[in-house]
Design a protein around this motif. Structure first.
Motif, short mmCIF file in Angstrom:
data_model
loop_
_atom_site.label_atom_id
_atom_site.label_comp_id
_atom_site.label_asym_id
_atom_site.label_seq_id
_atom_site.Cartn_x
_atom_site.Cartn_y
_atom_site.Cartn_z
N PRO A 66 0.84 -1.20 0.00
CA PRO A 66 0.00 0.00 0.00
C PRO A 66 0.88 1.26 0.00
N ALA A 67 0.29 2.36 -0.39
CA ALA A 67 1.04 3.61 -0.52
C ALA A 67 1.67 4.05 0.81
N GLU A 68 0.99 3.79 1.91
CA GLU A 68 1.51 4.20 3.22
C GLU A 68 2.81 3.46 3.55
N ALA A 69 2.86 2.18 3.20
CA ALA A 69 4.07 1.39 3.46
C ALA A 69 5.23 1.89 2.61
N VAL A 70 4.96 2.23 1.37
CA VAL A 70 6.01 2.74 0.48
C VAL A 70 6.49 4.10 0.98
N GLN A 71 5.58 4.95 1.41
CA GLN A 71 5.98 6.25 1.94
C GLN A 71 6.85 6.12 3.18
N GLU A 72 6.52 5.17 4.04
CA GLU A 72 7.32 4.95 5.25
C GLU A 72 8.71 4.41 4.88
N MET A 73 8.77 3.48 3.93
CA MET A 73 10.06 2.95 3.51
C MET A 73 10.92 4.05 2.88
N GLU A 74 10.33 4.88 2.03
CA GLU A 74 11.08 5.98 1.42
C GLU A 74 11.56 6.97 2.46
N ARG A 75 10.72 7.25 3.46
CA ARG A 75 11.11 8.17 4.53
C ARG A 75 12.32 7.64 5.28
N LEU A 76 12.31 6.34 5.60
CA LEU A 76 13.44 5.75 6.31
C LEU A 76 14.68 5.66 5.42
N MET A 77 14.49 5.44 4.13
CA MET A 77 15.64 5.44 3.21
C MET A 77 16.31 6.80 3.16
N ARG A 78 15.50 7.86 3.12
CA ARG A 78 16.06 9.20 3.06
C ARG A 78 16.76 9.59 4.36
N LEU A 79 16.32 9.03 5.46
CA LEU A 79 16.95 9.32 6.75
C LEU A 79 18.21 8.48 6.99
N HIS A 80 18.32 7.35 6.32
CA HIS A 80 19.44 6.43 6.53
C HIS A 80 20.72 7.04 5.97
N ASP A 81 21.79 7.00 6.75
CA ASP A 81 23.06 7.62 6.36
C ASP A 81 23.72 6.91 5.19
N ASP A 82 23.48 5.61 5.02
CA ASP A 82 24.15 4.85 3.97
C ASP A 82 23.48 4.98 2.60
N VAL A 83 22.23 5.43 2.55
CA VAL A 83 21.50 5.53 1.30
C VAL A 83 21.66 6.95 0.74
N MET A 84 22.16 7.03 -0.52
CA MET A 84 22.40 8.34 -1.12
C MET A 84 21.24 8.81 -2.00
N ARG A 85 20.63 7.92 -2.76
CA ARG A 85 19.53 8.28 -3.66
C ARG A 85 18.49 7.17 -3.68
N VAL A 86 17.22 7.58 -3.93
CA VAL A 86 16.11 6.63 -4.00
C VAL A 86 15.22 7.03 -5.18
N LEU A 87 14.78 6.06 -5.95
CA LEU A 87 13.83 6.29 -7.03
C LEU A 87 12.73 5.25 -6.92
N THR A 88 11.48 5.69 -6.88
CA THR A 88 10.33 4.78 -6.80
C THR A 88 9.40 5.06 -7.97
N ILE A 89 8.96 3.99 -8.63
CA ILE A 89 8.04 4.11 -9.76
C ILE A 89 6.88 3.15 -9.54
N LYS A 90 5.67 3.63 -9.77
CA LYS A 90 4.49 2.78 -9.71
C LYS A 90 4.31 2.15 -11.09
N VAL A 91 4.13 0.82 -11.12
CA VAL A 91 3.98 0.10 -12.39
C VAL A 91 2.65 -0.65 -12.41
N ASP A 92 2.20 -0.96 -13.61
CA ASP A 92 0.95 -1.72 -13.76
C ASP A 92 1.15 -3.20 -13.49
N ALA A 93 2.32 -3.73 -13.92
CA ALA A 93 2.64 -5.15 -13.71
C ALA A 93 4.14 -5.31 -13.66
N HIS A 94 4.59 -6.28 -12.88
CA HIS A 94 6.02 -6.58 -12.81
C HIS A 94 6.40 -7.46 -14.00
N GLU A 95 7.56 -7.16 -14.58
CA GLU A 95 8.07 -7.98 -15.67
C GLU A 95 8.64 -9.27 -15.12
#
Length: 118
Positions: A68-97
């Protein structure tokens, strides 16, 4: 639930085991918030086009999630706060390849390139 694809870049001075533990950590963050990590790929250390935080290289990781969107937002928030993570890109897709991402395929396995003319 919506499907997402994430790519993140971690600092170059981490060991590959530490970079893969970051993938597991963010997978558990998703699971705790009602999501699911469908698949992950560790792409290894790659040279970047430009410096980010005085780093020329970084550990690249790719995640496919069903969350769900809330879980993705929380994960992105923690990624941005984490010292070891420099960049994050998230894309919503219709289906996984199916199969590995284009980054993990060998050049001759990719059928989208045409032959050069002499």
């Amino acid at each position: 639930m919506p499907l997402y694809e994430h790519v993140f870049i971690a600092r170059q001075d981490l060991s590959p085991a530490q970079a893969e533990s970051l993938i597991e950590h963010f997978g558990t963050v998703l699971a705790d918030n009602g999501g699911k990590l469908v698949e992950n790929e560790y792409w290894g250390v790659k040279t970047m086009a430009y410096k980010i935080n005085k780093n020329r290289k970084g550990h690249y990781a790719f995640l496919r999630t069903d969350a769900p969107a809330e879980a993705v937002q929380e994960m992105e928030r923690l990624m941005r706060l984490h010292d070891d993570v420099m960049r994050v890109l998230t894309i919503k897709v219709d289906a996984h390849e199916e199969g590995p991402s284009a980054q993990m395929q060998k050049r001759d396995e990719r059928g989208d390139r045409r032959e050069r003319r002499a």
